[in-house]
Scaffold this motif. Structure first.
Motif, PDB file in Angstrom:
ATOM      1  N   LEU A 102       0.824  -1.211   0.000  1.00 27.40           N
ATOM      2  CA  LEU A 102       0.000   0.000   0.000  1.00 27.40           C
ATOM      3  C   LEU A 102       0.857   1.260   0.000  1.00 27.40           C
ATOM      4  N   LEU A 103       1.999   1.190   0.643  1.00 26.20           N
ATOM      5  CA  LEU A 103       2.865   2.350   0.732  1.00 26.20           C
ATOM      6  C   LEU A 103       3.894   2.323  -0.409  1.00 26.20           C
ATOM      7  N   PRO A 104       4.086   3.449  -1.095  1.00 24.18           N
ATOM      8  CA  PRO A 104       4.948   3.463  -2.277  1.00 24.18           C
ATOM      9  C   PRO A 104       6.436   3.217  -1.988  1.00 24.18           C
ATOM     10  N   PHE A 105       6.899   3.463  -0.765  1.00 19.22           N
ATOM     11  CA  PHE A 105       8.321   3.274  -0.465  1.00 19.22           C
ATOM     12  C   PHE A 105       8.655   1.836  -0.060  1.00 19.22           C
ATOM     13  N   ILE A 106       7.651   0.989   0.039  1.00 16.90           N
ATOM     14  CA  ILE A 106       7.881  -0.428   0.340  1.00 16.90           C
ATOM     15  C   ILE A 106       7.926  -1.181  -0.990  1.00 16.90           C
ATOM     16  N   LYS A 107       9.007  -1.904  -1.166  1.00 14.71           N
ATOM     17  CA  LYS A 107       9.223  -2.634  -2.412  1.00 14.71           C
ATOM     18  C   LYS A 107       8.421  -3.944  -2.407  1.00 14.71           C
ATOM     19  N   GLN A 108       7.824  -4.264  -3.547  1.00 15.28           N
ATOM     20  CA  GLN A 108       7.087  -5.523  -3.661  1.00 15.28           C
ATOM     21  C   GLN A 108       8.066  -6.701  -3.712  1.00 15.28           C
ATOM     22  N   LYS A 109       7.691  -7.795  -3.085  1.00 16.32           N
ATOM     23  CA  LYS A 109       8.539  -8.992  -3.086  1.00 16.32           C
ATOM     24  C   LYS A 109       8.576  -9.597  -4.477  1.00 16.32           C
ATOM     25  N   THR A 110       9.761 -10.157  -4.793  1.00 15.90           N
ATOM     26  CA  THR A 110       9.937 -10.805  -6.089  1.00 15.90           C
ATOM     27  C   THR A 110      10.625 -12.153  -5.900  1.00 15.90           C
ATOM     28  N   GLU A 111      10.542 -12.957  -6.922  1.00 14.99           N
ATOM     29  CA  GLU A 111      11.266 -14.223  -6.946  1.00 14.99           C
ATOM     30  C   GLU A 111      11.819 -14.434  -8.342  1.00 14.99           C
ATOM     31  N   MET A 112      12.931 -15.138  -8.426  1.00 13.15           N
ATOM     32  CA  MET A 112      13.518 -15.472  -9.733  1.00 13.15           C
ATOM     33  C   MET A 112      12.916 -16.784 -10.209  1.00 13.15           C
ATOM     34  N   VAL A 113      12.534 -16.810 -11.460  1.00 13.74           N
ATOM     35  CA  VAL A 113      11.984 -18.003 -12.087  1.00 13.74           C
ATOM     36  C   VAL A 113      12.968 -18.431 -13.167  1.00 13.74           C
ATOM     37  N   PHE A 114      13.290 -19.712 -13.178  1.00 18.04           N
ATOM     38  CA  PHE A 114      14.257 -20.266 -14.119  1.00 18.04           C
ATOM     39  C   PHE A 114      13.523 -21.199 -15.087  1.00 18.04           C
ATOM     40  N   PRO A 115      13.073 -20.675 -16.232  1.00 20.30           N
ATOM     41  CA  PRO A 115      12.220 -21.452 -17.146  1.00 20.30           C
ATOM     42  C   PRO A 115      12.962 -22.332 -18.146  1.00 20.30           C
ATOM     43  N   TRP A 116      14.247 -22.605 -17.913  1.00 17.62           N
ATOM     44  CA  TRP A 116      15.042 -23.339 -18.894  1.00 17.62           C
ATOM     45  C   TRP A 116      14.471 -24.720 -19.193  1.00 17.62           C
ATOM     46  N   PHE A 117      13.972 -25.421 -18.167  1.00 16.78           N
ATOM     47  CA  PHE A 117      13.479 -26.780 -18.406  1.00 16.78           C
ATOM     48  C   PHE A 117      12.191 -26.751 -19.223  1.00 16.78           C
ATOM     49  N   ASP A 118      11.320 -25.803 -18.915  1.00 17.89           N
ATOM     50  CA  ASP A 118      10.083 -25.665 -19.701  1.00 17.89           C
ATOM     51  C   ASP A 118      10.412 -25.329 -21.154  1.00 17.89           C
ATOM     52  N   ALA A 119      11.404 -24.459 -21.351  1.00 16.27           N
ATOM     53  CA  ALA A 119      11.806 -24.102 -22.714  1.00 16.27           C
ATOM     54  C   ALA A 119      12.386 -25.315 -23.443  1.00 16.27           C
ATOM     55  N   LEU A 120      13.196 -26.111 -22.746  1.00 11.89           N
ATOM     56  CA  LEU A 120      13.734 -27.330 -23.366  1.00 11.89           C
ATOM     57  C   LEU A 120      12.604 -28.263 -23.777  1.00 11.89           C
ATOM     58  N   ASN A 121      11.632 -28.450 -22.894  1.00 14.83           N
ATOM     59  CA  ASN A 121      10.501 -29.322 -23.223  1.00 14.83           C
ATOM     60  C   ASN A 121       9.697 -28.790 -24.399  1.00 14.83           C
ATOM     61  N   LYS A 122       9.645 -27.478 -24.529  1.00 14.74           N
ATOM     62  CA  LYS A 122       8.855 -26.856 -25.605  1.00 14.74           C
ATOM     63  C   LYS A 122       9.564 -26.941 -26.956  1.00 14.74           C
ATOM     64  N   TYR A 123      10.874 -26.703 -26.980  1.00 17.59           N
ATOM     65  CA  TYR A 123      11.594 -26.581 -28.250  1.00 17.59           C
ATOM     66  C   TYR A 123      12.484 -27.763 -28.607  1.00 17.59           C
ATOM     67  N   ALA A 124      12.837 -28.568 -27.642  1.00 16.74           N
ATOM     68  CA  ALA A 124      13.753 -29.683 -27.899  1.00 16.74           C
ATOM     69  C   ALA A 124      13.052 -31.008 -27.625  1.00 16.74           C
ATOM     70  N   GLN A 125      13.653 -32.056 -28.113  1.00 13.93           N
ATOM     71  CA  GLN A 125      13.128 -33.396 -27.882  1.00 13.93           C
ATOM     72  C   GLN A 125      14.088 -34.131 -26.961  1.00 13.93           C
ATOM     73  N   GLU A 126      13.566 -34.614 -25.835  1.00  6.15           N
ATOM     74  CA  GLU A 126      14.415 -35.389 -24.925  1.00  6.15           C
ATOM     75  C   GLU A 126      14.647 -36.752 -25.555  1.00  6.15           C
ATOM     76  N   GLU A 127      15.902 -37.074 -25.768  1.00  3.43           N
ATOM     77  CA  GLU A 127      16.261 -38.348 -26.391  1.00  3.43           C
ATOM     78  C   GLU A 127      16.421 -39.441 -25.350  1.00  3.43           C
ATOM     79  N   SER A 128      17.066 -39.100 -24.232  1.00  2.00           N
ATOM     80  CA  SER A 128      17.246 -40.094 -23.174  1.00  2.00           C
ATOM     81  C   SER A 128      17.786 -39.433 -21.918  1.00  2.00           C
ATOM     82  N   THR A 129      17.644 -40.156 -20.827  1.00  2.00           N
ATOM     83  CA  THR A 129      18.235 -39.758 -19.550  1.00  2.00           C
ATOM     84  C   THR A 129      19.190 -40.864 -19.156  1.00  2.00           C
ATOM     85  N   TYR A 130      20.413 -40.488 -18.827  1.00  2.00           N
ATOM     86  CA  TYR A 130      21.388 -41.470 -18.394  1.00  2.00           C
ATOM     87  C   TYR A 130      21.034 -41.869 -16.975  1.00  2.00           C
ATOM     88  N   GLN A 131      20.822 -43.143 -16.744  1.00  2.00           N
ATOM     89  CA  GLN A 131      20.250 -43.633 -15.489  1.00  2.00           C
ATOM     90  C   GLN A 131      21.234 -43.699 -14.323  1.00  2.00           C
TER      91      GLN A 131
END
Length: 172
Positions: free
Chosen positions: A34-63
């Motif tokens: 409510l007060l302008p001098f108080i900063k809103q909380k933020t968090e960092m989001v790391f979307p690399w895995f979602d981007a990989l799933n969207k644009y790349a094809q997972e070939e395999s996972t080494y077990q």
């Protein structure tokens, strides 16, 4: 938690889009103060895995542990060329975004990597000698068969890289 190794392929033309969409972003969370001098909380989001799933094809996972792949690469770099040295420069950026180790290779480098692995042809005794020379603690070493299998797995992954598709290895 143990590291894992995943192998992907991506259309060569999609790599820049993947990198743009993998970039970490800061999101505002919670209610706006409510007060302008108080900063809103933020968090960092790391979307690399979602981007990989969207644009790349997972070939395999080494077990096995991703550390097995790292150890194999260390052995390989002593005899020939590291996977990461053959990697395209874009891999450094993706490594920053995902917090792990990544290699992005094109068709030419995939052929070089596969030939290098086949020509080096490690044995179980080579793995044992590597660990003895490295002076790793016993609980930080792996079964030599797993290390050797990592090379076979990399050769298989390299065979999926074509002139139209890049290969992406993510260890993390």
């Amino acid at each position: 938690m143990s590291l894992i190794s995943t192998f992907w392929t991506i259309d060569t033309l999609e790599i820049n889009t993947l990198l743009v969409e993998s970039k970490p972003v800061e999101h505002k969370i919670g209610k706006k103060p409510l007060l302008p001098f108080i900063k809103q909380k933020t968090e960092m989001v790391f979307p690399w895995f979602d981007a990989l799933n969207k644009y790349a094809q997972e070939e395999s996972t080494y077990q096995h542990s991703g550390m097995v792949m790292i150890d194999f690469d260390s052995m390989l770099s002593e005899k020939a060329e590291s996977i990461f040295n053959l990697s395209l420069p874009e891999a450094r950026l993706l490594s920053e975004y995902c917090g792990g180790s990544t290699a992005i290779i094109d068709h030419r480098h995939a052929k070089i990597l596969a030939e290098t692995i086949e020509n080096v042809s490690f044995s179980e005794s080579d793995v044992t000698k590597f660990y003895d020379a490295d002076k790793k603690l016993n609980n930080c070493t792996f079964d030599p068969k797993d290390i050797l299998y990592a090379g076979e797995h990399l050769i298989l992954w390299c065979s999926k890289v074509t002139p139209e598709k890049l290969g992406i290895l993510v260890i993390g």
